[in-house]
Design an enzyme around this catalytic site. Sequence first.
Site, mmCIF file in Angstrom:
data_model
loop_
_atom_site.group_PDB
_atom_site.id
_atom_site.type_symbol
_atom_site.label_atom_id
_atom_site.label_comp_id
_atom_site.label_asym_id
_atom_site.label_seq_id
_atom_site.Cartn_x
_atom_site.Cartn_y
_atom_site.Cartn_z
ATOM 1 N N TYR A 186 -8.087 23.719 -18.030
ATOM 2 C CA TYR A 186 -8.593 25.059 -17.712
ATOM 3 C C TYR A 186 -8.973 25.790 -19.002
ATOM 4 C CZ TYR A 186 -8.088 30.068 -16.596
ATOM 5 O OH TYR A 186 -8.270 31.420 -16.486
ATOM 6 N N SER A 225 -11.284 33.453 -20.808
ATOM 7 C CA SER A 225 -9.838 33.640 -20.798
ATOM 8 C C SER A 225 -9.337 33.557 -22.230
ATOM 9 C CB SER A 225 -9.164 32.531 -19.983
ATOM 10 O OG SER A 225 -7.755 32.578 -20.169
HETATM 11 P P1 NAP Z 1 -8.032 34.561 -8.205
HETATM 12 O O1 NAP Z 1 -7.218 35.732 -7.748
HETATM 13 O O2 NAP Z 1 -7.506 33.186 -8.027
HETATM 14 O O3 NAP Z 1 -9.477 34.670 -7.531
HETATM 15 C C1 NAP Z 1 -10.415 33.668 -7.734
HETATM 16 C C2 NAP Z 1 -11.687 34.021 -7.002
HETATM 17 O O4 NAP Z 1 -12.643 32.999 -7.277
HETATM 18 C C3 NAP Z 1 -11.518 34.062 -5.491
HETATM 19 O O5 NAP Z 1 -12.293 35.154 -5.019
HETATM 20 C C4 NAP Z 1 -12.111 32.734 -5.027
HETATM 21 O O6 NAP Z 1 -12.731 32.800 -3.738
HETATM 22 C C5 NAP Z 1 -13.180 32.524 -6.064
HETATM 23 N N1 NAP Z 1 -13.586 31.131 -6.220
HETATM 24 C C6 NAP Z 1 -12.837 30.067 -6.607
HETATM 25 N N2 NAP Z 1 -13.590 28.948 -6.636
HETATM 26 C C7 NAP Z 1 -14.839 29.315 -6.272
HETATM 27 C C8 NAP Z 1 -16.058 28.617 -6.094
HETATM 28 N N3 NAP Z 1 -16.150 27.296 -6.321
HETATM 29 N N4 NAP Z 1 -17.140 29.316 -5.687
HETATM 30 C C9 NAP Z 1 -17.074 30.654 -5.472
HETATM 31 N N5 NAP Z 1 -15.940 31.361 -5.614
HETATM 32 C C10 NAP Z 1 -14.837 30.707 -6.004
HETATM 33 O O7 NAP Z 1 -8.385 34.678 -9.769
HETATM 34 P P2 NAP Z 1 -8.307 35.871 -10.815
HETATM 35 O O8 NAP Z 1 -6.996 35.821 -11.468
HETATM 36 O O9 NAP Z 1 -8.824 37.139 -10.249
HETATM 37 O O10 NAP Z 1 -9.342 35.301 -11.892
HETATM 38 C C11 NAP Z 1 -10.715 35.647 -11.905
HETATM 39 C C12 NAP Z 1 -11.300 35.082 -13.180
HETATM 40 O O11 NAP Z 1 -10.535 35.574 -14.289
HETATM 41 C C13 NAP Z 1 -11.263 33.555 -13.273
HETATM 42 O O12 NAP Z 1 -12.417 33.085 -13.892
HETATM 43 C C14 NAP Z 1 -10.043 33.297 -14.147
HETATM 44 O O13 NAP Z 1 -10.132 32.082 -14.819
HETATM 45 C C15 NAP Z 1 -10.127 34.483 -15.086
HETATM 46 N N6 NAP Z 1 -8.841 34.784 -15.724
HETATM 47 C C16 NAP Z 1 -7.773 35.219 -15.014
HETATM 48 C C17 NAP Z 1 -6.582 35.475 -15.661
HETATM 49 C C18 NAP Z 1 -5.345 35.975 -14.976
HETATM 50 O O14 NAP Z 1 -4.310 36.147 -15.643
HETATM 51 N N7 NAP Z 1 -5.377 36.221 -13.666
HETATM 52 C C19 NAP Z 1 -6.485 35.271 -17.043
HETATM 53 C C20 NAP Z 1 -7.604 34.822 -17.727
HETATM 54 C C21 NAP Z 1 -8.779 34.583 -17.061
HETATM 55 P P3 NAP Z 1 -11.974 32.464 -2.329
HETATM 56 O O15 NAP Z 1 -10.611 33.148 -2.425
HETATM 57 O O16 NAP Z 1 -12.879 33.040 -1.312
HETATM 58 O O17 NAP Z 1 -11.857 30.984 -2.227
#
Ligand code: NAP
Length: 248
Positions: free
Chosen positions: A157, A143
Amino acid sequence: MKKVMIVTGGSRGIGAATAKLAASRGYQVCVNFHKNEAAANQVVDDITAAGGAAIAVQADVSDESDVKRLFSSVDEKLGPITALVNNAGILEQQMRVEAINAARLKRIFEANVVGSFLCAREAVKRMSEKHGGQGGAIVNVSSAAARLGAAGEYVDYAASKGAIDTFTIGLSREVAEEGIRVNAVRPAFIYTDMHADGGEPGRVDRIAESLPMKRGGHPSEVANAILWLLSDEASYTTGTFIDLAGGK
Ligand code: NAP
Protein backbone atom coordinates in the site's frame (compact mmCIF):
# COMPACT_ATOMS: atom_id res chain seq x y z
CA MET A 1 -17.71 29.48 -13.74
CA LYS A 2 -19.84 26.52 -12.59
CA LYS A 3 -17.82 24.26 -10.28
CA VAL A 4 -18.21 20.51 -10.89
CA MET A 5 -16.29 17.93 -8.88
CA ILE A 6 -15.85 14.17 -8.98
CA VAL A 7 -14.78 12.59 -5.69
CA THR A 8 -13.78 8.98 -6.21
CA GLY A 9 -14.58 6.79 -3.23
CA GLY A 10 -16.97 9.44 -1.92
CA SER A 11 -19.24 7.04 -0.07
CA ARG A 12 -17.35 7.12 3.22
CA GLY A 13 -14.37 8.42 5.18
CA ILE A 14 -12.25 11.18 3.69
CA GLY A 15 -14.13 11.08 0.37
CA ALA A 16 -17.52 11.61 2.02
CA ALA A 17 -16.17 14.51 4.12
CA THR A 18 -14.65 16.08 0.99
CA ALA A 19 -17.88 15.71 -1.02
CA LYS A 20 -19.92 17.40 1.73
CA LEU A 21 -17.46 20.25 2.24
CA ALA A 22 -17.21 20.82 -1.52
CA ALA A 23 -21.00 20.97 -1.86
CA SER A 24 -21.17 23.53 0.96
CA ARG A 25 -18.70 25.65 -1.03
CA GLY A 26 -20.80 25.62 -4.20
CA TYR A 27 -19.49 22.61 -6.11
CA GLN A 28 -21.92 20.28 -7.82
CA VAL A 29 -20.54 16.96 -6.69
CA CYS A 30 -20.44 13.47 -8.15
CA VAL A 31 -20.06 11.01 -5.28
CA ASN A 32 -18.42 7.97 -6.84
CA PHE A 33 -18.66 4.67 -5.00
CA HIS A 34 -17.63 1.09 -5.67
CA LYS A 35 -19.81 -1.27 -3.62
CA ASN A 36 -21.68 0.71 -0.99
CA GLU A 37 -24.59 2.34 -2.81
CA ALA A 38 -26.56 3.01 0.38
CA ALA A 39 -23.66 4.96 1.90
CA ALA A 40 -23.18 6.99 -1.30
CA ASN A 41 -26.90 7.79 -1.43
CA GLN A 42 -26.73 8.93 2.19
CA VAL A 43 -23.93 11.37 1.32
CA VAL A 44 -26.03 12.70 -1.57
CA ASP A 45 -29.08 13.02 0.71
CA ASP A 46 -27.03 14.90 3.32
CA ILE A 47 -25.79 17.28 0.63
CA THR A 48 -29.23 17.94 -0.85
CA ALA A 49 -30.77 18.36 2.62
CA ALA A 50 -28.19 21.10 3.24
CA GLY A 51 -29.20 22.83 -0.02
CA GLY A 52 -26.38 21.49 -2.23
CA ALA A 53 -26.37 19.49 -5.46
CA ALA A 54 -24.94 15.99 -5.84
CA ILE A 55 -25.34 12.70 -7.66
CA ALA A 56 -24.01 9.21 -6.86
CA VAL A 57 -22.38 7.14 -9.62
CA GLN A 58 -21.13 3.58 -9.21
CA ALA A 59 -17.80 2.80 -10.88
CA ASP A 60 -14.75 0.70 -10.10
CA VAL A 61 -11.92 3.16 -10.75
CA SER A 62 -9.57 0.35 -11.74
CA ASP A 63 -11.89 -0.65 -14.61
CA GLU A 64 -11.33 1.43 -17.74
CA SER A 65 -14.87 1.14 -19.09
CA ASP A 66 -16.33 2.02 -15.67
CA VAL A 67 -14.15 5.14 -15.52
CA LYS A 68 -15.27 6.23 -19.00
CA ARG A 69 -18.90 5.73 -17.97
CA LEU A 70 -18.34 7.67 -14.72
CA PHE A 71 -16.99 10.70 -16.57
CA SER A 72 -19.58 10.62 -19.34
CA SER A 73 -22.43 10.49 -16.82
CA VAL A 74 -20.96 13.57 -15.15
CA ASP A 75 -20.69 15.30 -18.57
CA GLU A 76 -24.39 14.60 -19.11
CA LYS A 77 -25.78 15.23 -15.64
CA LEU A 78 -23.59 18.01 -14.21
CA GLY A 79 -21.59 19.46 -17.11
CA PRO A 80 -17.85 19.99 -17.62
CA ILE A 81 -15.75 18.82 -14.67
CA THR A 82 -13.55 21.47 -13.01
CA ALA A 83 -12.17 19.44 -10.08
CA LEU A 84 -11.16 15.82 -9.53
CA VAL A 85 -10.33 14.28 -6.16
CA ASN A 86 -8.57 10.97 -6.73
CA ASN A 87 -9.48 9.61 -3.32
CA ALA A 88 -10.56 5.98 -3.83
CA GLY A 89 -8.02 3.63 -2.32
CA ILE A 90 -7.69 0.29 -0.59
CA LEU A 91 -5.40 -1.60 1.71
CA GLU A 92 -5.53 -5.22 2.86
CA GLN A 93 -4.77 -7.27 5.96
CA GLN A 94 -1.58 -6.23 7.74
CA MET A 95 1.30 -8.57 6.83
CA ARG A 96 5.01 -8.59 6.12
CA VAL A 97 6.31 -8.42 2.55
CA GLU A 98 7.33 -12.09 2.49
CA ALA A 99 3.66 -13.07 2.88
CA ILE A 100 2.27 -10.85 0.08
CA ASN A 101 1.24 -12.62 -3.13
CA ALA A 102 0.95 -11.32 -6.68
CA ALA A 103 -2.87 -11.31 -6.68
CA ARG A 104 -2.90 -8.90 -3.75
CA LEU A 105 -0.25 -6.67 -5.35
CA LYS A 106 -2.40 -6.48 -8.47
CA ARG A 107 -5.49 -5.50 -6.48
CA ILE A 108 -3.64 -2.81 -4.54
CA PHE A 109 -1.86 -1.26 -7.52
CA GLU A 110 -4.92 -1.47 -9.79
CA ALA A 111 -7.21 0.29 -7.32
CA ASN A 112 -4.71 2.84 -6.00
CA VAL A 113 -2.47 3.58 -8.98
CA VAL A 114 -4.21 2.49 -12.19
CA GLY A 115 -7.47 3.97 -10.90
CA SER A 116 -5.89 7.36 -10.24
CA PHE A 117 -4.19 7.43 -13.65
CA LEU A 118 -7.41 6.53 -15.50
CA CYS A 119 -9.49 9.15 -13.68
CA ALA A 120 -6.83 11.82 -14.17
CA ARG A 121 -6.63 10.94 -17.86
CA GLU A 122 -10.36 11.49 -18.31
CA ALA A 123 -10.19 14.72 -16.30
CA VAL A 124 -7.26 16.11 -18.32
CA LYS A 125 -9.03 15.36 -21.61
CA ARG A 126 -11.91 17.52 -20.42
CA MET A 127 -10.09 20.27 -18.49
CA SER A 128 -7.04 20.95 -20.66
CA GLU A 129 -7.07 24.28 -22.50
CA LYS A 130 -5.13 22.40 -25.18
CA HIS A 131 -8.25 20.32 -25.80
CA GLY A 132 -10.64 23.33 -25.62
CA GLY A 133 -11.39 22.93 -21.89
CA GLN A 134 -11.55 25.67 -19.24
CA GLY A 135 -8.79 24.33 -16.97
CA GLY A 136 -9.27 22.82 -13.54
CA ALA A 137 -7.54 21.21 -10.59
CA ILE A 138 -6.79 17.67 -9.44
CA VAL A 139 -5.94 16.51 -5.94
CA ASN A 140 -4.54 13.03 -5.48
CA VAL A 141 -5.00 11.43 -2.07
CA SER A 142 -1.64 9.87 -1.31
CA SER A 143 -0.51 8.92 2.19
CA ALA A 144 2.29 9.68 4.63
CA ALA A 145 2.92 5.94 4.20
CA ALA A 146 4.68 6.94 0.95
CA ARG A 147 7.37 8.53 3.19
CA LEU A 148 7.14 6.17 6.17
CA GLY A 149 6.91 2.81 4.34
CA ALA A 150 4.34 1.06 6.59
CA ALA A 151 6.82 -1.65 7.64
CA GLY A 152 5.14 -4.74 9.10
CA GLU A 153 1.72 -3.46 8.04
CA TYR A 154 1.32 -2.87 4.30
CA VAL A 155 4.45 -1.96 2.38
CA ASP A 156 2.53 -2.70 -0.83
CA TYR A 157 0.00 0.00 0.00
CA ALA A 158 2.78 2.44 0.96
CA ALA A 159 4.57 1.75 -2.34
CA SER A 160 1.37 2.38 -4.29
CA LYS A 161 1.17 5.79 -2.58
CA GLY A 162 4.82 6.41 -3.46
CA ALA A 163 3.72 5.92 -7.06
CA ILE A 164 0.96 8.49 -6.52
CA ASP A 165 3.52 11.03 -5.30
CA THR A 166 5.64 10.57 -8.44
CA PHE A 167 2.49 10.66 -10.58
CA THR A 168 1.50 13.96 -8.94
CA ILE A 169 4.85 15.57 -9.76
CA GLY A 170 4.96 14.26 -13.33
CA LEU A 171 1.38 15.05 -14.28
CA SER A 172 1.53 18.50 -12.69
CA ARG A 173 4.47 19.45 -14.92
CA GLU A 174 2.87 17.88 -17.99
CA VAL A 175 -0.31 19.97 -17.77
CA ALA A 176 0.86 23.10 -15.92
CA GLU A 177 0.62 25.34 -19.00
CA GLU A 178 -2.78 23.95 -19.96
CA GLY A 179 -4.68 25.49 -17.01
CA ILE A 180 -4.59 22.42 -14.78
CA ARG A 181 -3.03 22.26 -11.32
CA VAL A 182 -2.22 18.87 -9.79
CA ASN A 183 -1.39 18.46 -6.10
CA ALA A 184 -1.68 15.80 -3.43
CA VAL A 185 -2.48 15.41 0.24
CA ARG A 186 -0.61 12.90 2.38
CA PRO A 187 -2.84 11.99 5.33
CA ALA A 188 -2.09 9.39 7.99
CA PHE A 189 -3.78 8.09 11.13
CA ILE A 190 -7.22 9.45 10.19
CA TYR A 191 -10.28 8.02 11.94
CA THR A 192 -12.03 6.09 9.12
CA ASP A 193 -13.19 2.51 8.53
CA MET A 194 -10.16 1.82 6.33
CA HIS A 195 -8.09 0.60 9.29
CA ALA A 196 -10.62 -2.19 9.93
CA ASP A 197 -9.90 -3.40 6.37
CA GLY A 198 -6.29 -3.85 7.50
CA GLY A 199 -7.52 -5.97 10.43
CA GLU A 200 -7.01 -3.34 13.15
CA PRO A 201 -10.04 -1.08 13.66
CA GLY A 202 -8.37 0.59 16.67
CA ARG A 203 -5.09 1.34 14.83
CA VAL A 204 -5.37 5.13 15.06
CA ASP A 205 -5.84 5.06 18.84
CA ARG A 206 -2.92 2.64 19.23
CA ILE A 207 -0.58 4.96 17.33
CA ALA A 208 -1.97 8.33 18.50
CA GLU A 209 0.22 8.65 21.61
CA SER A 210 3.38 8.19 19.53
CA LEU A 211 2.54 11.11 17.23
CA PRO A 212 3.94 14.58 17.89
CA MET A 213 0.37 15.92 18.19
CA LYS A 214 -0.65 12.96 20.41
CA ARG A 215 -3.90 12.42 18.52
CA GLY A 216 -5.37 10.95 15.35
CA GLY A 217 -6.84 13.10 12.58
CA HIS A 218 -10.36 13.58 11.33
CA PRO A 219 -11.64 13.27 7.75
CA SER A 220 -12.77 16.91 7.84
CA GLU A 221 -9.18 18.04 8.49
CA VAL A 222 -8.08 16.30 5.28
CA ALA A 223 -11.09 17.66 3.38
CA ASN A 224 -10.12 21.23 4.37
CA ALA A 225 -6.67 20.81 2.81
CA ILE A 226 -8.11 19.21 -0.35
CA LEU A 227 -10.58 22.06 -0.82
CA TRP A 228 -7.82 24.64 -0.33
CA LEU A 229 -5.62 22.98 -2.96
CA LEU A 230 -8.55 22.99 -5.39
CA SER A 231 -9.45 26.62 -4.69
CA ASP A 232 -8.25 29.81 -6.36
CA GLU A 233 -6.35 30.58 -3.14
CA ALA A 234 -3.89 27.91 -4.31
CA SER A 235 -3.66 29.36 -7.82
CA TYR A 236 0.18 29.31 -7.95
CA THR A 237 0.50 25.90 -6.29
CA THR A 238 1.10 22.78 -8.33
CA GLY A 239 3.10 19.58 -8.04
CA THR A 240 3.22 19.76 -4.27
CA PHE A 241 1.98 18.01 -1.12
CA ILE A 242 0.22 18.81 2.12
CA ASP A 243 1.02 16.33 4.89
CA LEU A 244 -1.79 15.71 7.38
CA ALA A 245 -0.15 13.28 9.76
CA GLY A 246 -0.11 14.95 13.18
CA GLY A 247 3.50 16.00 12.73
CA LYS A 248 4.88 12.55 11.80
P1 NAP B 1 -12.32 4.24 3.37
O1 NAP B 1 -13.11 4.76 4.52
O2 NAP B 1 -11.91 2.81 3.34
O3 NAP B 1 -13.10 4.59 2.02
C1 NAP B 1 -12.61 4.16 0.80
C2 NAP B 1 -13.53 4.64 -0.30
O4 NAP B 1 -12.97 4.23 -1.54
C3 NAP B 1 -14.92 4.04 -0.23
O5 NAP B 1 -15.83 5.07 -0.58
C4 NAP B 1 -14.89 2.95 -1.29
O6 NAP B 1 -16.16 2.73 -1.93
C5 NAP B 1 -13.95 3.55 -2.29
N1 NAP B 1 -13.31 2.58 -3.17
C6 NAP B 1 -12.49 1.55 -2.84
N2 NAP B 1 -12.10 0.88 -3.95
C7 NAP B 1 -12.68 1.51 -5.00
C8 NAP B 1 -12.68 1.29 -6.39
N3 NAP B 1 -11.98 0.28 -6.95
N4 NAP B 1 -13.41 2.12 -7.17
C9 NAP B 1 -14.11 3.15 -6.63
N5 NAP B 1 -14.15 3.39 -5.31
C10 NAP B 1 -13.45 2.59 -4.50
O7 NAP B 1 -10.95 5.06 3.19
P2 NAP B 1 -10.43 6.45 3.77
O8 NAP B 1 -9.70 6.18 5.01
O9 NAP B 1 -11.48 7.50 3.71
O10 NAP B 1 -9.31 6.75 2.67
C11 NAP B 1 -9.54 7.55 1.52
C12 NAP B 1 -8.20 7.77 0.86
O11 NAP B 1 -7.30 8.33 1.82
C13 NAP B 1 -7.53 6.49 0.34
O12 NAP B 1 -6.88 6.75 -0.86
C14 NAP B 1 -6.53 6.16 1.43
O13 NAP B 1 -5.46 5.42 0.95
C15 NAP B 1 -6.12 7.56 1.85
N6 NAP B 1 -5.54 7.59 3.20
C16 NAP B 1 -6.27 7.31 4.30
C17 NAP B 1 -5.67 7.34 5.54
C18 NAP B 1 -6.39 7.05 6.83
O14 NAP B 1 -5.75 7.08 7.90
N7 NAP B 1 -7.69 6.77 6.80
C19 NAP B 1 -4.31 7.66 5.65
C20 NAP B 1 -3.60 7.95 4.49
C21 NAP B 1 -4.23 7.91 3.27
P3 NAP B 1 -17.27 1.63 -1.44
O15 NAP B 1 -17.32 1.76 0.08
O16 NAP B 1 -18.50 2.06 -2.14
O17 NAP B 1 -16.79 0.30 -1.88
